[in-house]
Structures are given as structure tokens and as C-alpha cells.
Motif scaffolding. Sequence first.
Motif, mmCIF file in Angstrom:
data_model
loop_
_atom_site.group_PDB
_atom_site.id
_atom_site.type_symbol
_atom_site.label_atom_id
_atom_site.label_comp_id
_atom_site.label_asym_id
_atom_site.label_seq_id
_atom_site.Cartn_x
_atom_site.Cartn_y
_atom_site.Cartn_z
ATOM 1 N N ASP A 8 0.799 -1.224 0.000
ATOM 2 C CA ASP A 8 0.000 0.000 0.000
ATOM 3 C C ASP A 8 0.833 1.276 0.000
ATOM 4 O OD1 ASP A 8 -2.347 -1.524 0.153
ATOM 5 O OD2 ASP A 8 -2.171 -1.654 2.330
ATOM 6 N N LEU A 9 0.288 2.308 -0.644
ATOM 7 C CA LEU A 9 0.868 3.649 -0.546
ATOM 8 C C LEU A 9 0.743 4.099 0.903
ATOM 9 C CD1 LEU A 9 1.955 6.269 -1.918
ATOM 10 C CD2 LEU A 9 -0.433 6.944 -2.185
ATOM 11 N N PHE A 10 1.839 4.584 1.472
ATOM 12 C CA PHE A 10 1.829 5.035 2.869
ATOM 13 C C PHE A 10 1.606 6.539 2.965
ATOM 14 C CE2 PHE A 10 4.300 6.411 6.699
ATOM 15 C CZ PHE A 10 3.389 5.952 7.639
ATOM 16 N N THR A 11 2.456 7.294 2.297
ATOM 17 C CA THR A 11 2.319 8.749 2.317
ATOM 18 C C THR A 11 3.105 9.347 1.159
ATOM 19 O OG1 THR A 11 2.368 10.710 3.753
ATOM 20 C CG2 THR A 11 4.304 9.284 3.829
ATOM 21 N N THR A 12 2.761 10.588 0.817
ATOM 22 C CA THR A 12 3.477 11.333 -0.218
ATOM 23 C C THR A 12 4.106 12.555 0.436
ATOM 24 O OG1 THR A 12 1.956 10.576 -1.928
ATOM 25 C CG2 THR A 12 3.259 12.538 -2.423
ATOM 26 N N VAL A 13 5.380 12.765 0.148
ATOM 27 C CA VAL A 13 6.132 13.884 0.713
ATOM 28 C C VAL A 13 6.539 14.816 -0.421
ATOM 29 C CG1 VAL A 13 8.260 14.545 1.913
ATOM 30 C CG2 VAL A 13 7.028 12.468 2.611
ATOM 31 N N HIS A 14 6.303 16.097 -0.223
ATOM 32 C CA HIS A 14 6.788 17.134 -1.142
ATOM 33 C C HIS A 14 7.886 17.867 -0.387
ATOM 34 C CE1 HIS A 14 3.266 16.445 -3.671
ATOM 35 N NE2 HIS A 14 2.570 16.419 -2.551
ATOM 36 N N MET A 37 7.784 12.542 -3.369
ATOM 37 C CA MET A 37 8.171 11.170 -3.056
ATOM 38 C C MET A 37 6.982 10.386 -2.524
ATOM 39 S SD MET A 37 11.354 9.755 -0.761
ATOM 40 C CE MET A 37 10.974 10.732 0.687
ATOM 41 N N ASP A 38 6.578 9.367 -3.282
ATOM 42 C CA ASP A 38 5.530 8.455 -2.847
ATOM 43 C C ASP A 38 6.206 7.288 -2.139
ATOM 44 O OD1 ASP A 38 3.153 9.706 -3.964
ATOM 45 O OD2 ASP A 38 4.019 9.214 -5.910
ATOM 46 N N SER A 39 5.811 7.048 -0.890
ATOM 47 C CA SER A 39 6.398 5.942 -0.137
ATOM 48 C C SER A 39 5.369 4.827 0.004
ATOM 49 C CB SER A 39 6.877 6.418 1.234
ATOM 50 O OG SER A 39 5.802 6.906 2.005
ATOM 51 N N TYR A 40 5.841 3.610 -0.180
ATOM 52 C CA TYR A 40 4.984 2.432 -0.154
ATOM 53 C C TYR A 40 5.486 1.430 0.876
ATOM 54 C CZ TYR A 40 3.002 3.823 -4.659
ATOM 55 O OH TYR A 40 2.366 4.504 -5.677
ATOM 56 N N PHE A 41 4.543 0.802 1.568
ATOM 57 C CA PHE A 41 4.910 -0.340 2.384
ATOM 58 C C PHE A 41 5.291 -1.468 1.445
ATOM 59 C CE2 PHE A 41 2.240 1.474 5.879
ATOM 60 C CZ PHE A 41 3.254 1.533 6.823
#
Length: 130
Positions: free
Chosen positions: A67-73, A83-87
Motif C-alpha cells: 500500500d501507498l503510505f504517504t506522499t512527501v513534497h 516522493m511516494d512511499s509504499y509499504f
Amino acid sequence: MKHYNVVAAIIYNTNKYLCVQKGKSRYEYVSFKYEFPGGKVEKGESKEQALRREIEEELQMVISVEDLFTTVHHKYPDFAITMDSYFCSTSSPSLQLCEHVSFRWLEKKDLHLLDWAAADIPIVKKLQVG
């Protein structure tokens, strides 16, 4: 200012998370900082494909992207990233460092002990709250 779309893998195995340390960079502010592994999304590939490719190239590791965890700008002095971070999970914690200088498998409660790249800090904080 250059902008890059990147992906990061929050790889877990037996309740520990993989943290990798960058080597010397032309940008001092990211040199020797810890990060969640990943990289740029290339034209024509999905974010999940990019993540699997980057992890195989950087760590010789096979992962399952979940799953997508969070997106950081984040804006660094010389470039900006989304940056899209995924588990991600892996059946084996073994790896080979191809681009990083060190790695640690840490429990969630210990992630804050490392010197993280600025863009990864929001991920660490959100992980520790959840």
C-alpha cells in the motif's frame, strides 16, 4: 528548480524496517544521511514498477509492493521532489549494497535514532505515530 518524481520503499521484515545510508554526494545536505531506498520513476513505468526495479538495482532484493503510505513534497536547496512511499515486504532480509554505504534493520520505535535525509523525516514521524 529541477523537480523529480521519486518512490521510496518502506521495507519491513519480522517487525523491523530497512534503513539505508547514502554515501558521499555532490550535495552535502544528503551526504551520509539515512533514507528509505528507492529512486526516480522512469518514463513509461508505474510507481510500483519503478520501486521494484530500484530495489533490485540498489539492493539485489526482491520485494512485494503493497500500500501507498504517504506522499512527501520537499524542496532541497538545489532540487525538489515528490516522493511516494509504499509499504513493501520481502521474504528474505538478505541484501547486497550496490549504491549505499551501510544499512540497518530497526524497529519502528528506534527509527528516530538515525540521521535521516530531510525528505524522509516526515515518513519516519508518521510511522512512529501509527
